[in-house]
Enzyme design. Structure first.
Site, PDB file in Angstrom:
ATOM      1  CG  HIS A   1      -8.475  91.672 -13.567  1.00 27.21           C
ATOM      2  ND1 HIS A   1      -7.888  92.833 -13.122  1.00 27.21           N
ATOM      3  CD2 HIS A   1      -7.454  90.889 -14.018  1.00 27.21           C
ATOM      4  CE1 HIS A   1      -6.574  92.760 -13.290  1.00 27.21           C
ATOM      5  NE2 HIS A   1      -6.295  91.580 -13.829  1.00 27.21           N
TER       6      HIS A   1
ATOM      7  CG  ASP B   1      -2.554  93.429 -12.286  1.00 28.37           C
ATOM      8  OD1 ASP B   1      -1.661  92.619 -12.563  1.00 28.37           O
ATOM      9  OD2 ASP B   1      -3.582  93.539 -12.972  1.00 28.37           O
TER      10      ASP B   1
END
Length: 415
Positions: free
Chosen positions: A239, A290
């Site tokens: 991220h 993810d």
């Protein structure tokens, strides 16, 4: 006058179609495939990552090794059919739901390894160290207990799993986050790892995380990590959404890879990664699906670029030596993959259907842009991993049987 696009030398026309190297998926939580689309009802007027996490905890508490294997196998089929040939599995469902280890402490990890072997995808398994419930060192909550390890137990797990490594399986290390791993534990684990171990970590995903890190450790998360850990090309920062200019420059200098998970970050309302500034600094990036609200490299890359266009009101933001956005982004993925996964990718390739109308008249210089930005029809026709064909005519060789097991697993999870 604009420069012509750089020749996309990684794209080749063959008798089978347009051939490209396989794509690495740098961040996956396989169990979350089971909740894709099931967290889209408002539970709070200020719904965010933190309210979504409540749904995730409820789903996580229902898994056992067999269910995890069946869900992961379906996910890995979908990845392969989409063009991913490698997955980095950020795995923290270690124990039974009440926190007690299974008789085989590696049972949940082995479920993922079994799913990868059955489907033929390359796997970098990243068992997660998860020790505390926040920066203040609070104990794990009841729903987090199945995630937890002490340092000794965690290192034993890694040692056990390394015995299974092969050409398509590597075992790395994942630190869940700075809030979940105390500094002393981080250093103890890092000092015990093999010198070639890959290290992945969630970081700077949420603004609340940034604020808490500043309050407890006196620095922003990425700045603190760069100052206190030997971050280099073996590291992947997952991220890293909320960065200042100094952190952007620091990551670029370290040669670490940032795993951007655009569809999940959008789904959770996390924020936009500072892509243009990161590319200008020479940063390295990859992508991950993810939470698997989408399992498509095309959508990850398309919305990575489109998010920047919406924020800047400009077009063609992600360009570098090439003026082609698709070429620039795919080169980034290919250049960072080996360092992030710890595996070479010999014999990994995907073939796009050259007869499809979306690729009519295509050239090596525009195939990447057409694949990523033109339409929503699947174009992947064949996929090979380590020289073995796993997808033919757009379908995984074992898709039907695995889908039937997945349906049964979902019935158990939701019943």
């Amino acid at each position: 006058m604009p420069r012509p696009p750089m020749n996309a030398t990684f794209v080749h026309r063959t008798d089978r179609g347009w051939e490209l190297p396989g794509i690495a998926n740098l961040h996956s939580h396989a169990f979350q495939r089971a909740m894709a689309g099931l967290a889209e009802r408002q539970t709070d007027a200020a719904d965010s990552f933190w309210t979504w996490r409540e749904t995730m905890y409820r789903m996580a508490g229902r898994f056992d090794p067999q269910t995890l294997r069946d869900v992961a196998a379906q996910l890995y089929v979908e990845m392969l059919e989409a063009g991913y040939t490698h997955v980095c599995e950020f795995h923290y469902l270690h124990h039974a739901p009440d926190g007690r280890p299974y008789d085989d402490a590696a049972a949940m990890s082995r479920a993922l390894i079994d799913a990868a072997r059955e489907t033929g995808i390359r796997l970098t398994l990243l068992p997660v160290l998860y020790m505390t419930g926040g920066f203040d060192g609070r104990a794990l909550g009841d729903r987090q207990r199945r995630f937890g390890h002490g340092v000794d137990g965690y290192l034993r797990l890694l040692d056990t799993l390394r015995a299974d490594t092969c050409d398509t399986l590597r075992i790395g290390c994942a630190l869940h986050s700075l809030r979940a791993v105390p500094e002393a534990a981080m250093h103890e684990v890092l000092s015990a790892l093999p010198s070639d171990s890959r290290v992945h970590i969630h970081i700077a995903e949420q603004t609340a995380e940034v604020d808490e890190c500043i309050a407890t450790r006196g620095a922003r998360p990425v700045r603190w990590l760069l100052d206190h850990a030997p971050v280099d090309a073996r590291w992947t920062l997952v991220h890293a959404t909320h960065l200042d200019d100094r952190e952007i420059a620091g990551i670029a200098r370290s040669r670490a890879t940032v795993a951007i998970c655009t569809t999940t970050e959008a789904n959770l309302g996390d924020g936009l990664f500072p892509l243009r500034a990161f590319l200008d600094a020479g940063g390295r990036l990859g992508i991950g699906s993810d939470s698997h609200v989408s399992v498509s490299p095309v959508e990850e890359l398309r919305w990575l670029e489109y998010g920047q266009r919406l924020a800047t009101r400009r077009r063609n933001v992600a360009v570098g030596a090439s003026t082609s956005v698709g070429d620039t982004l795919l080169r980034q993925l290919l250049d960072s993959a080996a360092d992030s996964t710890g595996q070479a990718r010999e014999g990994d390739r995907l073939v796009l259907d050259a007869t499809h109308p979306l690729l009519a008249g295509a050239t090596a210089g525009d195939v990447a842009d057409r694949w990523i930005f033109a339409g929503n029809r699947p174009l992947v026709r064949e996929v090979e991993v380590a020289g073995r064909t796993v997808v033919r005519e757009g379908r995984h060789m074992a898709a039907e049987a695995i889908a039937a097991r997945f349906a049964n697993a979902m019935a158990r999870l939701l019943g």
